[in-house]
Design an enzyme around this catalytic site. Structure first.
Site, PDB file in Angstrom:
ATOM      1  N   HIS A  61       0.836  -1.199   0.000  1.00 41.15           N
ATOM      2  CA  HIS A  61       0.000   0.000   0.000  1.00 41.15           C
ATOM      3  C   HIS A  61       0.873   1.251   0.000  1.00 41.15           C
ATOM      4  CE1 HIS A  61      -4.030  -1.738   0.949  1.00 41.15           C
ATOM      5  NE2 HIS A  61      -3.281  -2.731   1.379  1.00 41.15           N
ATOM      6  N   GLU A 134       3.764  -0.779   3.769  1.00 46.47           N
ATOM      7  CA  GLU A 134       3.354   0.593   3.469  1.00 46.47           C
ATOM      8  C   GLU A 134       4.563   1.379   2.964  1.00 46.47           C
ATOM      9  OE1 GLU A 134       0.379   1.979   3.741  1.00 46.47           O
ATOM     10  OE2 GLU A 134      -0.797   0.673   5.069  1.00 46.47           O
TER      11      GLU A 134
END
Length: 224
Positions: A61, A134
């Site tokens: 992400h 992330e």
């Protein structure tokens, strides 16, 4: 990519129908969340195949507020499993100058129950590792630096290469790969990684790793 239609429309979180796909892993609909439904079915099928060893799930992400790359992992009751889960992020921190272990956290927030990391962490066996990777939309801070470095297409690709390199290190240090090459100073073994961990949360506590845990560590391929 699990959200091609949403990304095509310029969304970075919502699908074409306005759903945050990383909150619907528990009961994805084949009509509303078709990509999620298909991938979940595939993972469940692989997890039930005795010929397949499904060891890692990493959901990638972009993060809109924090810098660097970092990971989210799950929380488990078994202390030894918590320690094993910390190995891969520690190794990645050694390989990637833009990856931050200090920003990496392990949680079981109720609001994250529908994420791939949380759902699959409860579905797969205790030798599987589920993470969210992330990466900042904007920049990273290298160790010892006070100036943020903007991410570019090349530095994003470098992080991807470093993730791949970390898989190689992980399997080499756990004796799944024997390349007959001497260990260089840049390579560290899994026990060294664990011993650098944070005290007080079971990660890298040398007292815990020694003694009564010694036999378990040998079974896990973590050598002194």
């Amino acid at each position: 990519m699990l959200n091609p239609d949403g990304v095509y429309l310029g969304n970075y979180r919502c699908s074409l129908m306005g759903f945050d796909l990383n909150r619907h892993w528990q009961e994805p609909s084949p009509w509303v969340h078709p990509t999620l439904h298909a991938v979940k079915q595939l993972i469940v099928q692989l997890s039930q195949d005795a010929k397949v060893g499904l060891e890692f799930y990493i959901d990638v992400h972009a993060h809109s507020t924090m810098m660097n790359g970092f990971m989210y992992g799950n929380v488990f009751e078994e202390e030894e499993r918590v320690q094993r889960q910390a190995v891969f992020p520690r190794l990645l921190c050694q390989n990637a100058p833009d990856f931050s272990f200090s920003n990496t956290s392990f949680n079981r927030d109720v609001v994250k129950a529908g994420t791939g990391r949380r759902f699959l962490g409860g579905l797969l066996d205790d030798m599987s590792y589920c993470y969210t990777l992330e990466v900042s939309f904007y920049s990273y801070m290298a160790a010892g630096s006070t100036a943020p470095v903007p991410y570019t297409e090349d530095t994003y690709m470098n992080l991807g290469r470093n993730v791949t390199r970390t898989f190689l290190d992980y399997y080499r240090h756990n004796n799944f790969i024997d390349d007959n090459k001497p260990q260089t100073p840049n390579h560290i073994n899994s026990t060294e990684v664990l011993s650098q961990g944070r005290q007080g949360n079971g990660i890298g506590n040398e007292k815990t790793l020694g003694g009564e845990r010694g036999a378990e560590r040998k079974n896990l391929g973590l050598k002194d």
